[in-house]
Design a protein around this motif. Structure first.
Motif, PDB file in Angstrom:
ATOM      1  N   ASN A 291      -4.510  -3.694  -0.029  1.00  0.00           N
ATOM      2  CA  ASN A 291      -3.239  -4.376   0.238  1.00  0.00           C
ATOM      3  C   ASN A 291      -2.520  -4.749  -1.052  1.00  0.00           C
ATOM      4  O   ASN A 291      -1.300  -4.607  -1.154  1.00  0.00           O
ATOM      5  CB  ASN A 291      -3.465  -5.637   1.084  1.00  0.00           C
ATOM      6  CG  ASN A 291      -3.818  -5.309   2.514  1.00  0.00           C
ATOM      7  OD1 ASN A 291      -3.503  -4.233   3.007  1.00  0.00           O
ATOM      8  ND2 ASN A 291      -4.494  -6.234   3.169  1.00  0.00           N
TER       9      ASN A 291
ATOM     10  N   GLU B 156      -0.979  -1.640  -2.501  1.00  0.00           N
ATOM     11  CA  GLU B 156       0.252  -1.246  -1.757  1.00  0.00           C
ATOM     12  C   GLU B 156       1.417  -2.156  -2.119  1.00  0.00           C
ATOM     13  O   GLU B 156       2.553  -1.682  -2.259  1.00  0.00           O
ATOM     14  CB  GLU B 156      -0.026  -1.276  -0.254  1.00  0.00           C
ATOM     15  CG  GLU B 156      -0.912  -0.129   0.197  1.00  0.00           C
ATOM     16  CD  GLU B 156      -1.301  -0.249   1.652  1.00  0.00           C
ATOM     17  OE1 GLU B 156      -0.801  -1.140   2.379  1.00  0.00           O
ATOM     18  OE2 GLU B 156      -2.134   0.581   2.093  1.00  0.00           O
ATOM     19  N   LYS B 157       1.165  -3.441  -2.300  1.00  0.00           N
ATOM     20  CA  LYS B 157       2.238  -4.378  -2.712  1.00  0.00           C
ATOM     21  C   LYS B 157       2.790  -3.995  -4.071  1.00  0.00           C
ATOM     22  O   LYS B 157       3.998  -4.025  -4.295  1.00  0.00           O
ATOM     23  CB  LYS B 157       1.720  -5.814  -2.728  1.00  0.00           C
ATOM     24  CG  LYS B 157       1.565  -6.436  -1.373  1.00  0.00           C
ATOM     25  CD  LYS B 157       1.065  -7.869  -1.515  1.00  0.00           C
ATOM     26  CE  LYS B 157       0.800  -8.497  -0.167  1.00  0.00           C
ATOM     27  NZ  LYS B 157       0.268  -9.857  -0.311  1.00  0.00           N
TER      28      LYS B 157
ATOM     29  N   ASP C 169     -10.334  -4.095   1.607  1.00  0.00           N
ATOM     30  CA  ASP C 169      -9.046  -4.244   2.295  1.00  0.00           C
ATOM     31  C   ASP C 169      -8.072  -5.060   1.454  1.00  0.00           C
ATOM     32  O   ASP C 169      -6.889  -4.733   1.363  1.00  0.00           O
ATOM     33  CB  ASP C 169      -9.234  -4.908   3.666  1.00  0.00           C
ATOM     34  CG  ASP C 169      -9.896  -3.992   4.671  1.00  0.00           C
ATOM     35  OD1 ASP C 169      -9.938  -2.770   4.416  1.00  0.00           O
ATOM     36  OD2 ASP C 169     -10.368  -4.497   5.702  1.00  0.00           O
TER      37      ASP C 169
END
Length: 103
Positions: A94, A97-98, A90
């Motif tokens: 994340n 995606e950032k 996870d």
């Protein structure tokens, strides 16, 4: 009265008590497993209503409890490893995606 044999009577009594103790230990372990409680010498002793000394004295009880303890420990470690892997995945997702949003 000549047919009475004290030794034989004591052997039978000992065998009966040993069988009863085995049944108590088996029942206690099954109960603890179904409740998903820790299986150790203290918990089995309390659940079965027998002394810890008895559990340590007989190798079959000692080995059985040690086996279940190891299984519980291994299962806990595996569960923690799986959960850690999920958290790590996870986190990486994340971070990915950032980075995409920055571009």
């Amino acid at each position: 009265m000549s047919n009475f044999n004290r030794k034989e009577q004591l052997k039978q009594l000992h065998a009966k008590r040993k069988q009863e103790t085995k049944l108590k230990v088996d029942k206690a372990v099954k109960s603890l497993k179904s409740k998903k409680e820790n299986i150790n010498f203290n918990s089995v002793s309390k659940e079965a209503g027998i002394s810890k000394t008895t559990l340590y004295k007989y190798p079959e009880y000692k080995n059985m409890i040690n086996l279940y303890r190891k299984q519980q420990r291994d299962s806990y470690i595996q569960g923690e490893t799986d959960r850690s892997q999920e958290v790590w995945n996870d986190y990486l997702k994340n971070q990915h995606e950032k980075l995409k949003r920055r571009e």
